[in-house]
Design an enzyme around this catalytic site. Structure first.
Site, mmCIF file in Angstrom:
data_model
loop_
_atom_site.group_PDB
_atom_site.id
_atom_site.type_symbol
_atom_site.label_atom_id
_atom_site.label_comp_id
_atom_site.label_asym_id
_atom_site.label_seq_id
_atom_site.Cartn_x
_atom_site.Cartn_y
_atom_site.Cartn_z
ATOM 1 N N GLU A 29 0.783 -1.151 0.034
ATOM 2 C CA GLU A 29 0.061 0.060 -0.188
ATOM 3 C C GLU A 29 0.858 1.287 0.231
ATOM 4 O OE1 GLU A 29 -3.129 -0.151 3.023
ATOM 5 O OE2 GLU A 29 -3.939 -1.949 2.113
ATOM 6 N N GLU A 83 -4.625 -9.473 1.266
ATOM 7 C CA GLU A 83 -5.464 -9.237 2.438
ATOM 8 C C GLU A 83 -7.010 -9.107 2.069
ATOM 9 O OE1 GLU A 83 -4.474 -5.633 4.471
ATOM 10 O OE2 GLU A 83 -2.508 -6.119 4.829
#
Length: 436
Positions: free
Chosen positions: A153, A255
């Site tokens: 991210e 995730e």
């Protein structure tokens, strides 16, 4: 005597690593899929595993306890966000190998991650390269090392896409380092936040281009769209599926596991491993193993105590070692899902992909600011104001730039809580070029 002791220690380490390697067949990529060395397709059933901020892979006894329960859960992979490359990982890697569990590890740390959040801070420099290389050095020899992430991210908001060439440059240089050292071709990829305005541009950009040495080897998506009673269409997974069709490298959920509608039933797993998605996606990593204050845990090591309490194995009020006790009913719900989801996929001998890299996306008015197949920065170049004939930003960032999609992160796993940029800063960012 000292030299003999060193020699004996080296022999023991060699034996330990050999034991790990003997317990686990390697996994490689071919086209858009992962395969065991025997040719069977590999589907990832993983959990995010970060018990401490430093390194969860140095306590062999704890790893053994956890690996046993993970095997009961049905897991065959873990994702670890931060490790200490100087640590002794033989015991933990052996414990996970014996349980048939593979490792995805992030090469960065809190201090070495590529930073897209502020002016003049985005860089890919020699210090970062050296730190990434040390992690690779520490884990390349284990057969159950499945892959390396060069970032998690990094781009957390849709107005940060100018950092994408730095992610790609890191992958390029780490692949070159891996090859120069003669290491096994462990794939190197990226784990992305799920940002609507950057779909599918980010995933395509990181894989695009005619030079495969400059592209990632796999793409992970951190997606929390499937919450409660949902289905392929209402969850948005059908859109993700469409974007991933014909993708030329493996793609998976790095995730997942929304918890806004408790208890979690993990019904999205039936879609990911079902006939609608399993020919495109290679599985999922469930967030997360340990129960913390964010209520995403699958197990706990004991009741929470005061955040200021001092005790062995307790950090921030959370017990981080001991006997793993399943969190009910989430653990059982996931276990029951995974035991019924066993896609066979295709044998590598019968798989002859004719996939080509996606086109490098042009900049858009919706937030994607990288225009085509731009020249990648070299080590030491920074994102700075100025002009350049090599790469020019023509897009305008709009939409959800003020909010990150993944807000569940704990400090242990290295996730970022990033506020949106001010209008003034955004204006400056739109004038950014990649380098002076």
């Amino acid at each position: 005597m000292f030299s003999k002791t060193l020699a004996a220690a080296g022999l023991l380490a060699s034996v330990a690593i050999s034991a790990v390697n003997a317990a686990a067949p390697t996994i490689t990529t071919s086209g858009a899929k992962f395969f065991y060395s025997n040719g069977t397709q590999y589907y990832m059933k993983g959990v995010a595993y970060q018990l401490t901020e430093a390194d969860p892979l140095i306590d062999a006894e704890q790893c053994q306890r956890d690996a046993t329960v993970m095997a009961q859960l049905g897991a065959n992979a873990i994702r670890v966000y931060h490790v200490d490359p100087a640590g002794d990982h033989d015991g933990c890697m052996s414990a996970f190998a014996d349980a048939g569990i593979y490792l995805l590890v992030d090469l960065d740390t809190f201090t070495t991650a590529i930073d897209a959040t502020a002016i003049d801070k985005t860089t890919w420099n020699q210090t970062q390269f050296n730190a990434f290389a040390k992690v690779m050095d520490a884990f390349h020899s284990y057969n159950n090392t499945l892959g390396f992430f060069v970032g998690n991210e990094v781009i957390a908001l849709n107005n940060q896409s100018l950092a994408a060439p730095y992610i790609k440059a890191a992958a390029r240089d780490m692949k070159a380092y891996r090859n120069s050292k003669g290491y096994r071709s462990i794939p190197i990829g990226y784990s992305a936040a799920d940002i609507a305005e950057l779909r599918p541009m980010l995933q395509n950009y990181l894989a695009c281009g005619t030079n495969s040495s400059e592209s990632i080897d796999f793409f992970g998506l951190n997606a929390y769209e499937w919450c409660g009673s949902n289905n392929l269409q209402t969850s948005g997974y059908s859109t993700l599926n469409t974007y991933a069709e014909s993708y030329n490298i493996p793609i998976f959920f790095s995730e997942t596991g929304c918890n806004t509608v408790p208890p979690r039933d993990f019904a999205d797993q039936s879609a990911i491993f079902g006939s609608s998605m399993n020919d495109i996606w290679s599985g999922a990593i469930i967030y997360e193993w340990i129960e913390e204050t964010n209520d995403y845990g699958l197990i706990s090591y004991g009741p929470m105590v005061s955040a200021t309490a001092t005790a062995s194995g307790v950090v921030a009020g959370i017990s981080r070692q001991g006997t793993p006790t399943p969190v009910s009913p989430d653990f059982t719900n996931l276990q029951n899902q995974w035991k019924t989801l066993t896609p066979t996929g295709v044998a590598s001998s019968a798989y002859s992909p004719s996939l080509t890299p996606p086109a490098c996306p042009s900049s858009t008015a919706g937030g994607w600011l990288v225009d085509g197949d731009v020249k990648l920065p070299s080590i030491g170049q920074t994102l700075a104001t100025g002009t350049s004939s090599v790469a020019t930003s023509t897009g305008t960032a709009t939409g959800s730039a003020a909010s990150a999609t993944a807000t569940k992160k704990s400090n242990a796993n290295g996730g970022k809580e990033i506020a949106g940029m001010s209008a003034g800063l955004l204006t400056v960012m739109l004038g950014f070029m990649y380098w002076l």
